[in-house]
Design an enzyme around this catalytic site. Structure first.
Site, mmCIF file in Angstrom:
data_model
loop_
_atom_site.group_PDB
_atom_site.id
_atom_site.type_symbol
_atom_site.label_atom_id
_atom_site.label_comp_id
_atom_site.label_asym_id
_atom_site.label_seq_id
_atom_site.Cartn_x
_atom_site.Cartn_y
_atom_site.Cartn_z
ATOM 1 N N ASP A 161 -43.755 -70.096 6.288
ATOM 2 C CA ASP A 161 -42.728 -70.893 5.633
ATOM 3 C C ASP A 161 -41.394 -70.184 5.830
ATOM 4 O OD1 ASP A 161 -42.303 -73.338 4.206
ATOM 5 O OD2 ASP A 161 -41.727 -72.163 2.466
ATOM 6 N N THR A 162 -40.358 -70.970 6.107
ATOM 7 C CA THR A 162 -39.049 -70.402 6.445
ATOM 8 C C THR A 162 -37.967 -70.993 5.561
ATOM 9 O OG1 THR A 162 -39.631 -70.000 8.762
ATOM 10 C CG2 THR A 162 -37.298 -70.281 8.285
ATOM 11 N N PHE A 192 -33.395 -76.431 16.788
ATOM 12 C CA PHE A 192 -33.681 -77.465 15.781
ATOM 13 C C PHE A 192 -33.113 -76.986 14.441
ATOM 14 C CE2 PHE A 192 -37.108 -75.712 13.096
ATOM 15 C CZ PHE A 192 -37.351 -74.532 13.782
ATOM 16 N N LYS A 201 -33.825 -66.518 21.643
ATOM 17 C CA LYS A 201 -33.901 -66.759 20.199
ATOM 18 C C LYS A 201 -35.151 -66.093 19.617
ATOM 19 C CE LYS A 201 -34.576 -70.181 16.624
ATOM 20 N NZ LYS A 201 -34.911 -71.541 16.254
ATOM 21 N N HIS A 220 -36.141 -64.668 12.955
ATOM 22 C CA HIS A 220 -36.981 -64.521 11.776
ATOM 23 C C HIS A 220 -38.456 -64.787 12.085
ATOM 24 C CE1 HIS A 220 -35.212 -68.378 12.591
ATOM 25 N NE2 HIS A 220 -36.104 -69.027 11.878
HETATM 26 P P1 IMP Z 1 -40.640 -74.365 8.283
HETATM 27 O O1 IMP Z 1 -41.175 -73.625 7.108
HETATM 28 O O2 IMP Z 1 -40.821 -73.644 9.587
HETATM 29 O O3 IMP Z 1 -41.123 -75.786 8.331
HETATM 30 O O4 IMP Z 1 -39.058 -74.443 8.082
HETATM 31 C C1 IMP Z 1 -38.449 -75.111 6.986
HETATM 32 C C2 IMP Z 1 -37.075 -75.596 7.390
HETATM 33 O O5 IMP Z 1 -36.220 -74.480 7.663
HETATM 34 C C3 IMP Z 1 -37.047 -76.445 8.651
HETATM 35 O O6 IMP Z 1 -37.245 -77.803 8.354
HETATM 36 C C4 IMP Z 1 -35.649 -76.203 9.186
HETATM 37 O O7 IMP Z 1 -34.715 -77.035 8.538
HETATM 38 C C5 IMP Z 1 -35.372 -74.776 8.761
HETATM 39 N N1 IMP Z 1 -35.698 -73.843 9.864
HETATM 40 C C6 IMP Z 1 -36.843 -73.121 9.997
HETATM 41 N N2 IMP Z 1 -36.804 -72.360 11.099
HETATM 42 C C7 IMP Z 1 -35.604 -72.614 11.674
HETATM 43 C C8 IMP Z 1 -34.993 -72.125 12.866
HETATM 44 O O8 IMP Z 1 -35.531 -71.319 13.630
HETATM 45 N N3 IMP Z 1 -33.769 -72.616 13.118
HETATM 46 C C9 IMP Z 1 -33.129 -73.521 12.319
HETATM 47 N N4 IMP Z 1 -33.661 -74.001 11.218
HETATM 48 C C10 IMP Z 1 -34.900 -73.558 10.895
#
Ligand code: IMP
Length: 196
Positions: free
Chosen positions: A69-70, A149, A173, A178
């Site tokens: 999760d990000t 993205f 990248k 991260h």
């Molecule tokens: P997820 O947990 O990877 O689904 O990330 C959650 C949200 O964080 C995504 O829907 C993006 O809006 C944003 N996000 C995650 N990783 C990135 C990245 O590498 N670049 C830009 N936005 C990111």
């Protein structure tokens, strides 16, 4: 070969992990185990969401699992959008709307420091292991670049040549991102385990 689930439907993320770990693990995505429902992600922190997803897969499907999760944490916004990064502009809105909301809130703000942070939770033999990766940067006042993205076009990492993530090749990248860093720690852990 040992099976492990990566709790994602993102084909790109799956392919990336298979390239790195495919000789040691059979990595299954959610579709591969017949999991088509939305897994609840209701925690207040990215770590909690990653753990929730990994536990859900173990409880409902019986597999060892890892999940990521990000969040984008902007200091001047008190860490927002953080755990709400995917749906910052509200349900049904896309990345462009999320970026517009950030740019709007950051109008006239001089402190533009921010970071992307990824948490990976690995639930293996009923033990939870956590891995983190982060990259520091600043939020620009307008979009630059068309690659990537999410928030890539307004995030310029401190490391690098001044490009935003959206102006970099995926390889450049990944090297500093991260997620790239968190994944590298997960892989190191799994590889060390195999060697012991
Ligand atoms: P997820 O947990 O990877 O689904 O990330 C959650 C949200 O964080 C995504 O829907 C993006 O809006 C944003 N996000 C995650 N990783 C990135 C990245 O590498 N670049 C830009 N936005 C990111």
């Amino acid at each position: 070969m040992k099976k492990i689930v990566f709790a994602t439907n993102n084909a790109h993320k799956l392919q990336e992990l298979r390239q790195m770990l495919g000789d040691r693990y059979e990595i299954l995505g959610l579709a591969d185990i017949g999991c088509h429902e939305d897994i609840p992600e209701t925690a207040d922190f990215i770590e909690g969401n990653a753990q929730m997803k990994a536990r859900y897969v173990k409880e409902h499907y019986g597999y060892d699992c890892f999940s990521d999760d990000t969040g984008l944490e902007i200091d001047a916004l008190g860490g927002e959008p953080g755990v709400h990064s995917a749906r910052y502009a509200g349900p049904g809105h896309d990345s462009e709307a999320n970026i517009d909301k950030v740019l709007d809130k950051m109008q006239g703000v001089t402190d533009r420091t921010a970071r992307f942070r990824t948490a990976i939770a690995l639930l293996q033999d009923n033990e939870m292991h956590m891995f983190e990766g982060q990259v520091e940067g600043i939020i620009l006042t307008e979009r630059h670049g068309t690659g990537g993205f999410g928030y890539d076009s307004i995030f310029r990492p401190i490391e690098g040549d001044g490009s935003t993530f959206a102006q970099m090749s995926p390889q450049d990248k990944n090297r500093i991102s991260h997620r790239g860093r968190a994944v590298a720690r997960l892989i190191e852990f799994l590889k060390n385990q195999e060697n012991n």
